[in-house]
Design an enzyme around this catalytic site. Structure first.
Site, PDB file in Angstrom:
ATOM      1  N   GLY A 108       0.785  -1.243   0.000  1.00 55.76           N
ATOM      2  CA  GLY A 108       0.000   0.000   0.000  1.00 55.76           C
ATOM      3  C   GLY A 108       0.807   1.278   0.000  1.00 55.76           C
ATOM      4  O   GLY A 108       0.299   2.338   0.368  1.00 55.76           O
ATOM      5  N   GLY A 110       2.861   2.149  -2.842  1.00 57.49           N
ATOM      6  CA  GLY A 110       3.265   2.517  -4.199  1.00 57.49           C
ATOM      7  C   GLY A 110       4.359   1.663  -4.799  1.00 57.49           C
ATOM      8  O   GLY A 110       4.940   2.022  -5.824  1.00 57.49           O
ATOM      9  N   LEU A 111       4.629   0.508  -4.163  1.00 59.57           N
ATOM     10  CA  LEU A 111       5.693  -0.342  -4.701  1.00 59.57           C
ATOM     11  C   LEU A 111       5.136  -1.501  -5.546  1.00 59.57           C
ATOM     12  O   LEU A 111       5.866  -2.427  -5.898  1.00 59.57           O
ATOM     13  CB  LEU A 111       6.580  -0.875  -3.559  1.00 59.57           C
ATOM     14  CG  LEU A 111       7.279   0.218  -2.743  1.00 59.57           C
ATOM     15  CD1 LEU A 111       8.160  -0.379  -1.662  1.00 59.57           C
ATOM     16  CD2 LEU A 111       8.124   1.127  -3.644  1.00 59.57           C
ATOM     17  N   GLY A 112       3.855  -1.432  -5.848  1.00 57.28           N
ATOM     18  CA  GLY A 112       3.284  -2.399  -6.787  1.00 57.28           C
ATOM     19  C   GLY A 112       3.121  -3.796  -6.219  1.00 57.28           C
ATOM     20  O   GLY A 112       3.171  -4.777  -6.966  1.00 57.28           O
ATOM     21  N   SER A 113       2.891  -3.896  -4.899  1.00 56.60           N
ATOM     22  CA  SER A 113       2.765  -5.240  -4.311  1.00 56.60           C
ATOM     23  C   SER A 113       1.530  -5.967  -4.838  1.00 56.60           C
ATOM     24  O   SER A 113       1.573  -7.175  -5.077  1.00 56.60           O
ATOM     25  CB  SER A 113       2.729  -5.162  -2.783  1.00 56.60           C
ATOM     26  OG  SER A 113       1.666  -4.343  -2.374  1.00 56.60           O
ATOM     27  N   ASP A 157       2.209  -1.300 -13.829  1.00 56.32           N
ATOM     28  CA  ASP A 157       2.778  -2.100 -12.738  1.00 56.32           C
ATOM     29  C   ASP A 157       2.894  -3.576 -13.139  1.00 56.32           C
ATOM     30  O   ASP A 157       3.902  -4.221 -12.867  1.00 56.32           O
ATOM     31  CB  ASP A 157       1.879  -2.045 -11.495  1.00 56.32           C
ATOM     32  CG  ASP A 157       1.955  -0.723 -10.767  1.00 56.32           C
ATOM     33  OD1 ASP A 157       2.389   0.262 -11.385  1.00 56.32           O
ATOM     34  OD2 ASP A 157       1.584  -0.687  -9.580  1.00 56.32           O
TER      35      ASP A 157
END
Ligand code: PMV
Length: 323
Positions: A108, A110-113, A157
């Site tokens: 959550g 912004g690292l595209g999890s 992403d």
């Protein structure tokens, strides 16, 4: 019981987030933090999803049942459930499925999890049926799954997570970006989780109210992508940093920065960063900083930690999906 597994990397956006939703370019990189999915078939008539970020749930004919994680469980797990259903339907299978998701990616921010989890889930569940679709197909199914929670996803992403590396992305087309010398990157987290969908909706409202201003900003962001590619190819990392700062100014104007992100940017700049900006949707989330060397990135990360925030150095992942 049949077993399968896959993993996919998280990502950072170096230039062009938000504008990419409207068909403008972005530059993204997959990073050396992964989401792994272990899948197995079961004799139950249900889909069970467990994640080590503290959410778990079961989908059956009677609907959704939270196993762990309270209210947020369903929203977090819905894209993965959609990914599983898509694969089962494409393979014409009716079996029960259980998956375990393990992550080294803070969620959550912004690292595209979520995208990485969708990509790995599509691949892991396909492998249960001895199928290895093309990366393109896996990516398309992952985007479809992501759209259950973020309807207007640009797909960027999922592309970078599937194909890996440093890419220039626009409207489902991408090309690899060349760099002279490695990029020394640092992530600094505000610790404030965001909803990508809500932030994208906020930007849409901004766009609707300020059509020509938005067009101008999108043009500037596209210009940063073009200039950054030239700077990266010629090893002008100082110029890349300047462009990141300029991109951040536009994101701030768009209203997606956050006072904690601004604080982090200030700390990174004082610690010697060449440039820094929010990465991803913003509204809190994470900041990405570019350093001149590994030594400098270590110094930036330690200054950020000393100020009480989470921070870590990252490298560009060249592999993408591993299945
Ligand atoms: O914050 P993230 O990892 O969900 O990234 C979102 C990137 C946006 O450009 C804001 C949205 C999109 O669909 O590309």
């Amino acid at each position: 019981m049949t077993k399968g597994k896959a993993s996919a990397p998280a990502k950072v956006i170096l230039f062009g987030e938000h504008f990419v939703v409207y068909g403008n370019p972005a530059i993204l990189a997959s990073i050396n933090r992964r989401i792994a999915v272990n899948a197995r078939t079961t004799s139950e008539n249900s889909v069970v999803i467990r994640s080590d970020i503290g959410v778990a749930g079961e989908y059956s004919d009677s609907g959704f049942r939270t196993i762990e994680g309270g209210m947020k469980a369903k929203t977090t797990l819905d894209p993965l459930h959609s990914a599983i259903r898509q694969v089962l339907s494409a393979r014409g299978k009716k079996t029960g499925i259980e998956i375990d998701v393990t992550s080294t990616v803070p969620p959550g921010i912004g690292l595209g999890s979520s995208a990485a989890a969708c990509v790995a889930t599509v691949a892991a569940v396909n492998s249960l049926f001895q199928k290895k679709p093309s990366r393109q197909r896996i990516c398309e199914m992952a985007i479809e799954s992501e759209r259950t929670v973020h309807r207007n996803s640009s797909g960027a992403d999922c592309y970078v997570s599937t194909f890996g590396g440093l890419i220039h992305y626009s409207r489902t087309k991408f090309k690899k970006v060349q760099t002279k010398g490695p990029l020394a990157l640092v992530i600094a987290s505000t610790g404030v989780r965001h909803s990508t969908g809500d932030l994208v909706t906020g930007v849409k409202k901004f766009k609707d109210r300020n059509e020509s201003l938005f067009e101008g900003m999108a043009g500037q962001a596209a210009g940063f992508c073009a200039q950054a590619q030239v700077a990266m190819a010629s090893g002008r990392h100082d110029r890349v940093g300047e462009l990141m700062n300029e991109n951040q100014a536009i994101l701030r104007q768009l209203g997606v920065s956050h006072y904690k992100a601004d604080d982090l940017i200030d700390i990174c700049a004082k610690a010697g960063a060449l440039g820094s900006k929010i990465t991803g949707a913003g509204g809190g989330g994470a900041v990405i900083a570019l350093a001149a060397s590994k030594q400098d990135s270590a110094k930036i990360a330690s200054r950020v930690k000393a100020a009480g925030y989470e921070s870590f150095e990252v490298e560009i992942d060249r592999k993408g999906l591993a299945a």
